[in-house]
Write a protein that holds these residues in place. Structure first.
Motif, PDB file in Angstrom:
ATOM      1  N   CYS A  13       0.846  -1.188   0.000  1.00  0.00           N
ATOM      2  CA  CYS A  13       0.000   0.000   0.000  1.00  0.00           C
ATOM      3  C   CYS A  13       0.884   1.241   0.000  1.00  0.00           C
ATOM      4  CB  CYS A  13      -0.898  -0.015   1.237  1.00  0.00           C
ATOM      5  SG  CYS A  13      -2.026   1.367   1.301  1.00  0.00           S
ATOM      6  N   PRO A  89      -4.629  -3.560  -0.582  1.00  0.00           N
ATOM      7  CA  PRO A  89      -5.393  -3.852   0.632  1.00  0.00           C
ATOM      8  C   PRO A  89      -5.215  -2.767   1.694  1.00  0.00           C
ATOM      9  CG  PRO A  89      -4.306  -5.835  -0.144  1.00  0.00           C
ATOM     10  CD  PRO A  89      -3.784  -4.707  -0.984  1.00  0.00           C
ATOM     11  N   GLY A  95      -7.006   1.307   6.355  1.00  0.00           N
ATOM     12  CA  GLY A  95      -5.594   1.483   6.635  1.00  0.00           C
ATOM     13  C   GLY A  95      -5.297   2.750   7.410  1.00  0.00           C
ATOM     14  N   TYR A 185      -4.543  -1.236   9.913  1.00  0.00           N
ATOM     15  CA  TYR A 185      -3.829  -1.593   8.691  1.00  0.00           C
ATOM     16  C   TYR A 185      -3.187  -2.972   8.849  1.00  0.00           C
ATOM     17  CZ  TYR A 185      -0.252  -1.596   5.041  1.00  0.00           C
ATOM     18  OH  TYR A 185       0.537  -1.938   3.970  1.00  0.00           O
ATOM     19  N   THR A 188      -5.925  -5.768   8.943  1.00  0.00           N
ATOM     20  CA  THR A 188      -6.478  -6.080   7.621  1.00  0.00           C
ATOM     21  C   THR A 188      -5.502  -6.901   6.798  1.00  0.00           C
ATOM     22  OG1 THR A 188      -7.743  -4.011   7.675  1.00  0.00           O
ATOM     23  CG2 THR A 188      -7.492  -5.082   5.541  1.00  0.00           C
ATOM     24  N   ARG A 189      -4.235  -6.499   6.817  1.00  0.00           N
ATOM     25  CA  ARG A 189      -3.231  -7.256   6.065  1.00  0.00           C
ATOM     26  C   ARG A 189      -3.036  -8.662   6.631  1.00  0.00           C
ATOM     27  NH1 ARG A 189      -0.241  -4.441   2.194  1.00  0.00           N
ATOM     28  NH2 ARG A 189       0.383  -6.583   1.722  1.00  0.00           N
ATOM     29  N   ASP A 193      -3.619 -11.894   4.530  1.00  0.00           N
ATOM     30  CA  ASP A 193      -2.453 -12.767   4.355  1.00  0.00           C
ATOM     31  C   ASP A 193      -2.783 -14.203   4.761  1.00  0.00           C
ATOM     32  OD1 ASP A 193      -0.707 -10.887   3.353  1.00  0.00           O
ATOM     33  OD2 ASP A 193       0.203 -10.428   5.288  1.00  0.00           O
TER      34      ASP A 193
END
Length: 426
Positions: A13, A89, A95, A185, A188-189, A193
Motif C-alpha cells: 500500500c 489492501p 488502513g 492496517y 487487515t493485512r 495474508d
C-alpha cells in the motif's frame, strides 16, 4: 506476503497506515439515524432459488477490512475466493483507522448483537493469529475527559500521568473487559495474508466496472475495466463508499462518505504514554466545541482524530488529501492534552472517507431480485469493530443459506425495497 495474481510484485500500500476519526463516538449515544421504515421481514435466509446450488466460486470486490474478513470466512468454509482490489489492501479507511473496539457501546440499537459478537470474535482472532505481536491488539482502559484550552487543570481530577493538560472532568467509560484496540492496517493485512496462505484466496489487482448478470439476474461474475469478465457464481460488493458506483447498489439505497481527518505522532519518550484511550469534550479558546479522540498504541505511536466534513468522494482513494486547517487543529489538540504530545514527531497527516448508508445502518446481505449478488458496506466509524462478525455472518449466508452467528435482519438490503413500495404516487 500477498502477491497479485500473475505477478511476483508484493502488494504494498502506498499510503501511510494511519487511523481515522470516529464521528461523535460516545458510549450511550445513538450511532444510527432513527428513521421510521415499514417493519421488515428477515431475508437472512436465502430463497429456494438461491439454495438450488451452493455457490463455490466467490468474487469479493474490495480489500478493505470488510472485504478481507469476508474473504477469510468464506474461504474457511470452503469457497474458492478471489478478492479484486483497484489499489492495495487497506489503502482507504481500513488502513487509516483508529482501531478502537468496544463491547457495549452499540447497545440498545440495531448494531448491538453484531458489535458484541464481533468484539468477542476479535479476541478469538487475536489468540488465533498472534494479534498482540502481529497487529498490536490489546485491551485497555477508556476515559472521557472535559478539556478547555483557556482553562486550568482542576485539582482532584484523577488523570493518567501522561495527561497533563487543562482537564476539568474525567470518568471511566471502558475497562479492559469492554474496550480494546488494534492497528487496523496491520489487522487487515494479517487477516488477508492468512486467507491467502492458509485457505488459498487469490488477490487480483484491477478495477471492477459492473456485476455481470445473466437472464434472470443471476450473477456470473464481474466486468473489469479492460472489458475482461472474471467468472464467479457469487459476487460480494464491499468497497466502502465506492460501493455506490454500482447500479445494483445506487438503484436501491444511497451510500455516501464522510471525510475524516487524523494525525499520528511519535512522542520522544513513547514509554511515558500509558494505555488509555481518551474521548474528549473539547472547547477551544474561540469557544468552538469538538469531540476529538486520542489513542496511544503499543507500537509507540499516538493517533489523534476528530475533524470531519461532508464532501464528494473522489474516484480513487489515492486522491484523498487532508485539509491543512483540520490537521493544524488536531496538532493543537495534541499539544493541549499532553506536553508529551506537544513536542512529538508528526509521522502522518491524513484523511479518508467513512461509508454511511442513508438510514445510518450498515447494508449487509443479498441484493433483492438478484441471485448471487451480495453487499457489505455502510459501517460508518464502526467498520473495524464489526468487520469480523460481518464477514462471518455473510459467509454463512452465502455458503449455508442462513446467517447463524448474527441475525442480519436489521441490515438486510430488502428494507429499502419495501420502504420504497410504501411511497404512494398521486
Amino acid at each position: 506476503m500477498i502477491q497479485y495474481s500473475g505477478s511476483t510484485k508484493p502488494l504494498i500500500c502506498n499510503c501511510t497506515p494511519i487511523p481515522i476519526p470516529c464521528l461523535l463516538r460516545r458510549k450511550k449515544k445513538s450511532r444510527y439515524l432513527k428513521i421510521h421504515l415499514t417493519t421488515m421481514q428477515s431475508s437472512s435466509s436465502s430463497s429456494s432459488a438461491d439454495l438450488a446450488a451452493t455457490p463455490k466460486k466467490v468474487i469479493v470486490c474490495g480489500a478493505d477490512v470488510i472485504g478481507a474478513c469476508t474473504a477469510y470466512f468464506l474461504a474457511q468454509k470452503g469457497a474458492q475466493v478471489t478478492v479484486v482490489e483497484k489499489s492495495a489492501p487497506a489503502c482507504a479507511a481500513s488502513g487509516k483507522a483508529g482501531g478502537f473496539l468496544a463491547l457495549d457501546w452499540c447497545d440498545r440499537g440495531p448494531l448491538s448483537a453484531l458489535a458484541r459478537h464481533s468484539f468477542h470474535l476479535h479476541g478469538h482472532l487475536a489468540d488465533l493469529l498472534s494479534g498482540t505481536t502481529a497487529y498490536a491488539f490489546r485491551r485497555l482502559e477508556t476515559l472521557a475527559l472535559t478539556i478547555q484550552e483557556a482553562g486550568l487543570p482542576k485539582r482532584g481530577v484523577k488523570l493518567p500521568e501522561w495527561v497533563d493538560g487543562p482537564a476539568t472532568r474525567a470518568s471511566s467509560i471502558g475497562t479492559t473487559q469492554t474496550t480494546a484496540q488494534l492497528h487496523p492496517y496491520l489487522f487487515t493485512r494479517k487477516i488477508l495474508d492468512t486467507a491467502v496462505e492458509k485457505y488459498g484466496v487469490n488477490v487480483a489487482k484491477g478495477e471492477v466496472k459492473e456485476v455481470s448478470l445473466s437472464d434472470g439476474n443471476v450473477a456470473t461474475g464481474v466486468v473489469m475495466d479492460d472489458g475482461e469478465v472474471l467468472l464467479g457464481e457469487c459476487v460480494v460488493l464491499a468497497m466502502g463508499p465506492w460501493s455506490a458506483k454500482f447500479s445494483v447498489i445506487s438503484g436501491l439505497c444511497r451510500i455516501s462518505g464522510v471525510k475524516a481527518h487524523s494525525i499520528v505522532v511519535r512522542p520522544q519518550v513513547p514509554e511515558a504514554i500509558g494505555p488509555h484511550a481518551l474521548f474528549l469534550s473539547y472547547k477551544t479558546t474561540e469557544g468552538v466545541s469538538m469531540d476529538p479522540e486520542v489513542y496511544p498504541r503499543p507500537t509507540g505511536e499516538v493517533y489523534i482524530c476528530g475533524m470531519s466534513e461532508e464532501v464528494e468522494v473522489p474516484d480513487d482513494p489515492q486522491q484523498i488529501q487532508p485539509r491543512k486547517e483540520s490537521i493544524r487543529m488536531l496538532q493543537r489538540v495534541a499539544q493541549t492534552v499532553s506536553s508529551h504530545l506537544g513536542n512529538a514527531e508528526l509521522q502522518a497527516e491524513q484523511a479518508c472517507f467513512l461509508p454511511y448508508c442513508e438510514d445510518g445502518r450498515p447494508v449487509i446481505g443479498k441484493i433483492p431480485d438478484m441471485v448471487g449478488v451480495y453487499v457489505a458496506t455502510g459501517h460508518s466509524c464502526w467498520g473495524i469493530l464489526n468487520a469480523p462478525a460481518t464477514g462471518e455472518s455473510l459467509a454463512e449466508l452465502i455458503i449455508d443459506g442462513q446467517a447463524k452467528s448474527v441475525d442480519l435482519k436489521p441490515f438486510d438490503p430488502v428494507r429499502f425495497k419495501r420502504a420504497f413500495k410504501k411511497v404512494s404516487v398521486f
